[in-house]
Scaffold this active site. Structure first.
Site, mmCIF file in Angstrom:
data_model
loop_
_atom_site.group_PDB
_atom_site.id
_atom_site.type_symbol
_atom_site.label_atom_id
_atom_site.label_comp_id
_atom_site.label_asym_id
_atom_site.label_seq_id
_atom_site.Cartn_x
_atom_site.Cartn_y
_atom_site.Cartn_z
ATOM 1 N N ASP A 35 0.826 -1.217 0.000
ATOM 2 C CA ASP A 35 0.000 0.000 0.000
ATOM 3 C C ASP A 35 0.858 1.265 0.000
ATOM 4 O OD1 ASP A 35 -2.357 -1.657 0.316
ATOM 5 O OD2 ASP A 35 -1.772 -1.844 2.430
ATOM 6 N N GLU A 36 2.066 1.190 -0.574
ATOM 7 C CA GLU A 36 2.950 2.358 -0.573
ATOM 8 C C GLU A 36 2.594 3.379 -1.646
ATOM 9 O OE1 GLU A 36 4.082 -0.749 -1.042
ATOM 10 O OE2 GLU A 36 5.489 -1.297 0.543
ATOM 11 N N GLY A 39 1.225 2.106 -7.512
ATOM 12 C CA GLY A 39 0.448 2.343 -8.734
ATOM 13 C C GLY A 39 0.706 3.701 -9.339
ATOM 14 N N ASN A 60 -5.237 -9.968 -4.627
ATOM 15 C CA ASN A 60 -5.260 -9.596 -3.213
ATOM 16 C C ASN A 60 -4.590 -8.246 -2.990
ATOM 17 O OD1 ASN A 60 -2.796 -10.739 -3.983
ATOM 18 N ND2 ASN A 60 -2.263 -11.281 -1.874
ATOM 19 N N ALA A 61 -4.010 -7.662 -4.036
ATOM 20 C CA ALA A 61 -3.395 -6.338 -3.939
ATOM 21 C C ALA A 61 -4.191 -5.393 -4.815
ATOM 22 C CB ALA A 61 -1.936 -6.390 -4.390
ATOM 23 N N HIS A 63 -4.101 -1.291 -6.760
ATOM 24 C CA HIS A 63 -3.543 0.013 -7.063
ATOM 25 C C HIS A 63 -4.697 0.952 -7.397
ATOM 26 C CE1 HIS A 63 0.373 -1.675 -7.085
ATOM 27 N NE2 HIS A 63 0.268 -2.304 -8.242
ATOM 28 N N LYS A 163 0.070 -25.095 -6.200
ATOM 29 C CA LYS A 163 1.234 -25.017 -7.100
ATOM 30 C C LYS A 163 2.407 -25.784 -6.495
ATOM 31 C CE LYS A 163 4.235 -21.539 -9.300
ATOM 32 N NZ LYS A 163 4.459 -20.084 -9.494
ATOM 33 N N THR A 260 2.603 -12.799 2.522
ATOM 34 C CA THR A 260 1.811 -13.369 1.432
ATOM 35 C C THR A 260 2.477 -14.660 0.997
ATOM 36 O OG1 THR A 260 0.748 -12.844 -0.680
ATOM 37 C CG2 THR A 260 3.039 -12.123 -0.398
ATOM 38 N N GLY A 437 0.114 13.922 -3.463
ATOM 39 C CA GLY A 437 -1.310 13.957 -3.771
ATOM 40 C C GLY A 437 -1.695 12.743 -4.577
#
Length: 1470
Positions: A35-36, A39, A60-61, A63, A163, A260, A437
């Protein structure tokens, strides 16, 4: 190339482009817990990328990016999905939930994304996520109970488990035989059903759903590994990889098990896309300006208080994917150092800096400790992290100063910049982007090289709307010193009593003063006129040579002790303003209100009385000594002394307002002059001692006074000569490394001054006996008459320079007192502001300068000062008391120097003695008046400081002044003081600084009004006041004279319109130079080149500087004539004032184009008022004399000359008065909207001047006959003697102002001609440069000013100018020819105005006529000499312009001057 050099190469490439090599891959990774804001950076870089890839993770992530007001949410889709020319790849390392991916695609389709199906590819090796994976995820999480990991329950973990257990299903399975796919899916579901009996779902329904999805995604499923590697091999694609989640959630390196299920670090890019590591280029880490974490898990810097809630609310900290609130905490540099170690970031993107805007202080974690022992690295087990202690560095916030509108690094608040730079220094990685911003526009890209001093250099910005590229040659090595990490930086910024001002970014005074400057600053203020006049006062009170010398040494010791006390408190309270801050915070630390009142009273007394009166006395002393030195037996009148003092103050105000560096350098020059003077006196004294002149030094204590009060008064006189010992404390915030340089400057300066003073007094006594010294009115001059003989005249001038230097230093310090007083709320808000670009305390400088000017006007200022001088030691004593208070109230403060307590008490007692003794020895009502005036300040303290009442008019005035003068509230500059220790630990780091590679350009300062004023300002000089005589002499009649004036105006108007046409076709500065080079050059290139070169040569070295010199001499002559009564100014005096005037004009034009422009407007107003006075007075005279007194205007053509040559010469005189009609063309690149304002300024200005000139000539003829006018040496003055009577003395001063205004405009224009000449290669490269910050053509200004000063020196300059004036019309004619050429060679050029060809031809013929006729009419060798000098320029043309030979030493000088003066080649501003 070795791997190490390859790495260095890749890191260096970060400075060039986000994609430095098309064959390398750029990776963007999260550096914390996700969450930095990855994006935003990915979106920024994706706009230049051809391929954007996801390498791991699932949906699961999330942007969130905003582009053109549209917000896009991406979970599984890469962030280039909305870009039309960008291919998007979901790699083999990802796990894909196809139904939710369809929903995500449709959601973004609804927001305007089109044609996406040909731009989205999914790896055939990517694993699929099914609904039972999601259910399993929830069941596992629920089964953990209180030990839950806080997963998103999106099925990511179970899919990666499949996997790993090798029963997972991939995209290639879905695209192959569907029956086999269905069977695999049933088996997988049964496997999970067996493990989790509560699992629900209809597997057959799922199979049918995926059958449809197979057809939907079949065109998009490819072998992405082959696709990407082929793109790399081809070298034609720019590839960007965006990592999901973040390094601290990596399955291997994160805070396991709160991680994760994939590799979120740099290795995941290789395995998740099939990329060879050798093709990885830059690795950008994205870091939030604080730390957040969603879900469970350790969080060492978490804030579970109102600050954490504030960050959560202001930062909108809830997940895009889950909507869960994020936990918030301080930035963790220990964590970031760990993630940097894993990933090897080449640069960082720091996001959400604006979230910190409202915080008073900000902390950064720098060290983890357990049981007092520092942990060497980030712990591997979360079980060991619950008992660690976190150590923080505390930063002052920038509350009230918003960062959200900042788009460059330097526009950020000062403390925000320090915060960013500390992060860079700690991690050894440059911060390349700063987010402030949500919008892409809010991604602020620095343009600052990292330096160990944390002092960003000022560079220009790249040409882009939203991104400004930061150039970094190499990333710094990681800083890993224990000392560095342990450094705790405590905020020492005190509460700001005033709210924020209009501008949203802060500025601060720069630290200009080093150790040498600090020593010079102290010496410069102390050594004024005191040592040259005080010896008489000390000897009068002591009555003996021996005690006199003892007093001088004792006064020095007292000053040294006092200064050391100041040095101690100056490091505890490192503020500008000295006594204001020390009483407010020192005594205030014992009793807040007492400290506040005492601080206010000092501010009141210092601002209104002490400083301005001191400055006034020093400038009056300068004026008196200076004029005495340059005038012969005619003593300077009082008015001249005061005028010169005011003039000197205006100069000091100008210098201190425009540049701190210039004021500092000026002070250093003054100090050199002072020390040279004193050393001269000392050496002469030592020589006389060696010659045996020691009779006055024998029996030194004979006659010593026995009055203790007499000793006190002797101390008073001696200490006055040492006044300034505390001066450096007033500028602590501008002193580099004040913890070292403050006390060291004192220790070096004061003993030096003591020795100089002692030896100077000894030198006096080698020449004068006690009686001779006491009877002298000027001790130094009396000494000089004996020792120096005829050279004594130089001594008063040297003494005057000493006084002026002290005045400069006093004004410098006084402005800082005002600023600090305003910051504490003792003065209006505007005085807490500094100029936003020049970083000078303009309001304080102007206030103190204006008060000093006011104190120069009364005649009894010296007696006034006598009563206020004792007040200084009142406040010194209070400051020593504040130092004593801080010994107890600020025990833990880090002191570089600590004065012993007994010495502190002794200096307090000395202060009391020095205040009380004069009152007892010579009681006077003056002391009572002085005390009453000081206490009168309390009248304003109660309502405006204590009660904080705000007057609307003051608030509005503050706002107006702040906006009008471009001011911003100054940031308190104390943080770097405590940071010095931290900086020193970084000196081993080798950091490269680079010069900006983008060009600078002159700004377009001039609008229509400025353009009109510019033309009028240069035309109306001294010409209209002297040319009427020449015109009348040649025409011999009033009527033809007036016609010549009107026709001259018509000719110049037509000529100016021709220039306006070619000026829009060739919109360059430099006028004739550019027009000949490109206009005539458009027909024949070499001809245009040669003519342009000759024009540059003539203008740069003859025409322009000689014109400037004439105007400066005219100003000086008229000004001195106006202020001196019956005493004519000497030739030396006229030349000295002219040179001083030119130095001021050079200073103004070098420092600020706006100031030079505003100054010109002021001059124009004065000129127009002068001319209107003459015109109106003339018409009033005509009205009064209407009956029979207008005979001078009747029969106007009687006696008209019949000589055509006479008419030509009359035109020559008239056109001289219109000189400057073309001036606006020389500054076309600085004119706003030149296509409109160039011709419009001409059509407004020249008819106005023509009318004024005709009317003023009519006014002359109402007062004078033809013969009277021809017999007059100064037409305007003769007219004024008839019309104005006693007020005639004002006219020469007004005329001098007109000449000065024209000189200012000529210098302004001449510098631009030099710049354009250098841009064409006709002058050395240095003259094509402008100052990178002030944007002024500094080299051209200095060249033209210096040559003009050289022209001021000879006496026959006017004769020289007469022969060069005709050259102007040669080049005017050539410029008209260039206009004609452009009619044919540049037909397609857009013309705002087009002069008919016949009129241009007429102007060419007029030019020929005006050049040829004067030569034919009165041939003279002077014209030949002038022509030869012009043609002499061809000697330099052939080797240096035509052959372009470069001399090595010229190139070296160019390079040195560009670096030394901070110059950069100016971009052509078309």
């Amino acid at each position: 190339m070795t791997s190490q050099s390859s790495a260095i190469h890749r890191r260096n490439s970060a400075a060039v482009h986000p994609f430095p090599n098309p064959s390398t891959v750029v990776i963007v990774l999260g550096a914390q817990w996700g969450d930095e804001g990855k994006g935003k950076l990915v979106d920024l870089l994706a706009s230049e990328a051809d391929i954007v890839c996801r390498c791991q993770g699932g949906n699961n992530a999330g942007h969130s990016v905003v582009v053109d007001g549209v917000e896009y949410d991406f979970h599984m889709l890469p962030s280039g999905f909305h870009l039309q020319n960008c291919v998007n790849i979901i790699g083999n390392g990802c796990v894909v939930n196809l139904p939710e991916l369809v929903e995500e695609i449709k959601k973004n389709e609804s927001r305007g994304v089109t044609d996406w199906s040909r731009r989205l590819f999914i790896s055939d090796r990517a694993h699929l996520v099914f609904d039972f994976h999601k259910q399993t995820d929830g069941l596992i999480e629920r089964g953990r109970g209180t030990s839950s990991l806080g997963t998103t329950k999106k099925g990511i973990g179970p899919t990666y488990s499949s996997k790993a257990t090798r029963n997972g299903i991939r995209m290639i399975d879905l695209m192959g035989d569907f029956a086999i796919f269905a069977e695999k899916l049933r088996n997988l579901f049964n496997y999970y059903k067996l493990t989790f009996p509560d699992l629900e779902g209809d597997i057959e329904k799922t199979i049918e759903q995926f059958k449809a999805l197979a057809d939907y995604f079949r065109p998009m499923t490819i072998d992405t590994i082959a696709y990407l590697n082929q793109a790399i091999i081809d070298g034609s694609k720019k590839i960007l990889v965006e990592g999901a989640n973040a390094t601290m959630l990596d399955i291997d390196f994160g805070t396991y098990p709160y991680v994760t299920s994939s590799n979120c670090s740099v290795g995941g890019a290789c395995t998740g896309l099939g990329l060879p590591p050798k093709h990885i280029g830059d690795i950008y880490g994205v870091v939030k300006a604080y730390t957040t974490r969603v879900g469970d898990g350790v969080f060492p810097t978490e804030l579970k208080n109102e600050i954490g809630e504030h960050l959560q609310t202001r930062g909108r900290e809830w997940g895009v994917t889950t909507g869960r609130k994020r936990r918030c905490g301080w930035l963790d540099l220990v964590l970031l150092k760990y993630t940097n170690m894993i990933n090897g970031f080449t640069a960082l993107c720091l996001t959400k800096l604006d979230t910190l805007d409202e915080l008073a202080e900000i902390k950064v974690a720098t060290t983890y400790k357990r049981n007092g022992v520092e942990l060497p690295s980030f712990p591997a087990s979360v079980d060991t992290m619950h008992d660690i202690d976190v150590e923080y560095v505390t930063f002052p916030g920038w509350r009230g100063r918003s960062t959200s509108e900042c788009r460059t690094f330097n526009s950020l608040p000062h403390n925000a910049r320090l915060y960013v730079q500390f992060i860079e220094q700690y991690l050894g990685v440059p911060v390349k982007w700063i987010g402030v911003g949500k919008d892409r526009m809010a991604m602020n890209n620095q343009v600052i090289p990292i330096t160990p001093s944390l002092s960003p250099s000022s560079c220009s910005l790249a040409d882009s709307d939203f991104i400004h590229q930061r150039h970094v040659h190499s990333s710094a090595t990681t800083l890993d010193t224990v000392e560095h990490r342990r450094a705790s930086i405590a905020s020492v910024v005190h509460p700001d009593p005033l709210g924020p001002v209009a501008p949203n970014d802060e500025v601060t005074l720069k630290r200009h003063l080093g150790l040498f400057s600090g020593v010079c600053f102290i010496i410069g203020i102390i050594i004024g006129s005191g040592i040259f006049v005080s010896p008489k006062g000390v000897l009068r009170e002591t009555q003996s040579v021996g005690l006199c010398l003892v007093i001088w040494m004792a006064c020095g010791s007292v000053s040294l002790l006092g200064a050391l006390c100041y040095a101690e408190i100056g490091t505890v309270i490192p503020r500008n303003g000295a006594e204001v801050a020390y009483m407010k915070e020192g005594i205030g630390s014992l009793h807040e209100r007492t400290g506040d009142i005492l601080g206010y009273l000092f501010s009141w007394t210092n601002t209104l009385i002490l400083k301005p009166t001191s400055i006034a006395v020093l400038t009056l002393t300068f004026s008196q000594y200076f004029l005495s030195g340059i005038m012969d037996d005619c003593g300077p009148p009082e008015e001249l002394v005061k005028m010169t003092a005011v003039f000197a103050l205006l100069m000091l105000i100008n210098v201190n307002s425009l540049s701190v560096s210039a004021a500092n350098r000026l002070n250093i020059l003054f100090v050199i002059c002072k020390i040279s003077t004193i050393v001269t006196v000392i050496i002469a004294g030592l020589v006389r001692i060696g010659q045996g002149h020691t009779q006055n030094l024998q029996n030194g204590f004979a006659g010593t006074t026995n009055k203790p009060l007499g000793v006190a008064l002797a101390f008073y006189s001696g200490l006055w000569a040492y006044d300034g010992w505390n001066s450096l404390n007033s500028v602590t915030e501008e002193l580099k490394n004040p913890r070292r340089n403050l006390w060291l400057s004192i220790v070096l300066a004061l003993p030096f001054v003591m020795i100089c003073y002692l030896l100077t007094n000894i030198s006096y006594f080698t020449v004068m006996s006690k009686g001779a010294l006491l009877s002298s009115n000027a001790v130094a001059v009396t000494w000089g008459e004996t020792v120096l003989g005829p050279a004594v005249r130089a001594l008063p001038i040297l003494i005057s320079i000493s006084a002026l230097g002290s005045a400069n230093g006093s004004l410098f310090g006084a402005a800082r007192y005002c600023m600090v007083s305003s910051q504490y709320g003792y003065l209006p808000e505007v005085f807490a502001c500094i100029h936003s670009r020049r970083l000078t305390p303009v309001p304080g400088v102007v206030l103190q300068g204006v008060f000093a000017i006011a104190f120069c006007l009364p005649s009894n200022i010296d007696s006034l000062i006598d009563f206020f001088s004792f007040a200084a030691w009142i406040f010194y004593g209070l400051t020593f008391t504040a130092t004593l208070c801080c010994k107890f109230t600020k025990k833990t403060a880090n002191r570089v120097i600590s004065v012993p307590l007994p010495l502190n008490i002794i200096i307090i007692l000395i202060s009391v003695y020095l205040v009380v003794a004069p009152l007892i020895a010579a009681p006077s009502i003056g002391f009572l008046i002085a005390g009453a005036l000081i206490l009168f300040g309390l009248v304003f303290y109660y309502p405006f400081v204590y009660r904080k009442i705000e007057l609307t008019i003051i608030t509005k005035l503050n706002a107006f002044l702040i906006t009008f003068f471009g001011l911003k509230r100054a940031q308190v500059h104390t943080y770097s003081v405590t940071m010095a220790k931290d900086i020193r630990s970084h000196r081993h780091v080798s950091l490269a600084s680079v010069a900006p590679n983008d060009e600078v350009t002159l700004k377009r300062h001039l609008g229509l009004f400025s353009g009109v004023c510019f033309i009028i300002g240069i035309i109306i000089g001294s010409g209209i006041f002297v040319s009427p005589k020449g015109v009348l002499r040649e025409t011999q009649s009033v009527g033809l004279s007036l016609i010549i004036w009107a026709v001259s105006g018509l000719i110049t108007t037509l000529a100016a319109l021709c220039y306006a046409e070619i000026g829009t076709v060739i919109p360059r500065n430099g006028a004739e130079v550019a027009y000949m080079k490109e206009g005539i050059g458009s027909l024949h290139q070499r001809t245009g080149d040669v003519l342009a070169y000759l024009c540059v040569w003539s203008n740069a070295f003859i025409i322009k500087p000689s014109t400037i010199a004439v105007l400066a001499l005219v100003f000086s002559q008229y000004f001195l004539s106006g202020i001196m009564n019956n005493c004519e100014p000497t030739d030396e005096m006229v030349k000295l004032l002219a040179i001083l005037t030119l130095l001021i004009l050079i200073n103004v034009n070098s420092l600020s184009v706006s100031i030079a422009n505003h100054l010109n407007i002021v001059f124009v107003i004065c000129k127009v008022l002068t001319i209107l006075t003459i015109v109106i007075a003339g018409f009033l005279t005509k009205t009064k004399r209407f009956l029979g007194y207008t005979h001078n205007l009747k029969d106007g053509f009687a006696g008209t000359t019949n000589r055509p040559a006479g008419v030509a010469l009359a035109f020559y005189r008239g056109l001289f008065a219109y000189g400057g009609w073309h001036v606006l063309n020389s500054v076309t690149e600085e004119l706003r909207n030149p296509k409109r304002n160039l011709w419009l300024s001409v059509t407004l200005a020249l008819p106005t001047v023509t009318l004024l000139y005709v009317f003023i000539n009519i006014s002359y003829f109402t007062a004078m006959t033809k013969s009277e006018l021809l017999a007059s040496n100064a037409v305007a003055v003769t007219w004024a003697e008839v019309v104005l009577g006693p007020a005639v003395r004002a006219l020469p001063i007004l005329i001098s102002i007109s000449a000065l205004g024209s000189a200012n405009c000529c210098l302004f224009e001449a510098a631009r001609c030099c710049m354009v000449g250098a841009q064409y290669g006709y002058l050395p490269e240095i003259f094509a440069c402008i100052h990178v910050q002030r944007l002024t053509p500094l080299p051209g200004v200095i060249l033209q000013g210096c040559v003009a000063i050289a022209f001021c020196i000879p006496s026959n300059i006017y004769a020289l100018i007469d022969f060069f004036s005709f050259v102007c019309w040669i080049f005017y004619g050539l410029a008209f020819t260039a206009t004609l050429c452009c009619k044919f060679t540049k037909r397609d050029a857009r013309r705002t105005i087009s002069v008919p060809i016949p009129l241009i031809i007429i102007m060419i013929l007029i030019s020929i006529y005006l050049v040829v006729v004067p030569v034919v009419s009165s041939p003279n060798t002077g014209f030949l000499i002038a022509g030869l000098i012009i043609l002499f320029g061809l000697v330099f043309y052939y080797p240096f312009v035509y052959r372009q030979i470069e001399l090595r030493f010229i190139n070296e000088i160019n390079s040195f001057l560009q670096v030394f003066f901070k110059l950069q080649r100016a971009q052509i501003h078309i």
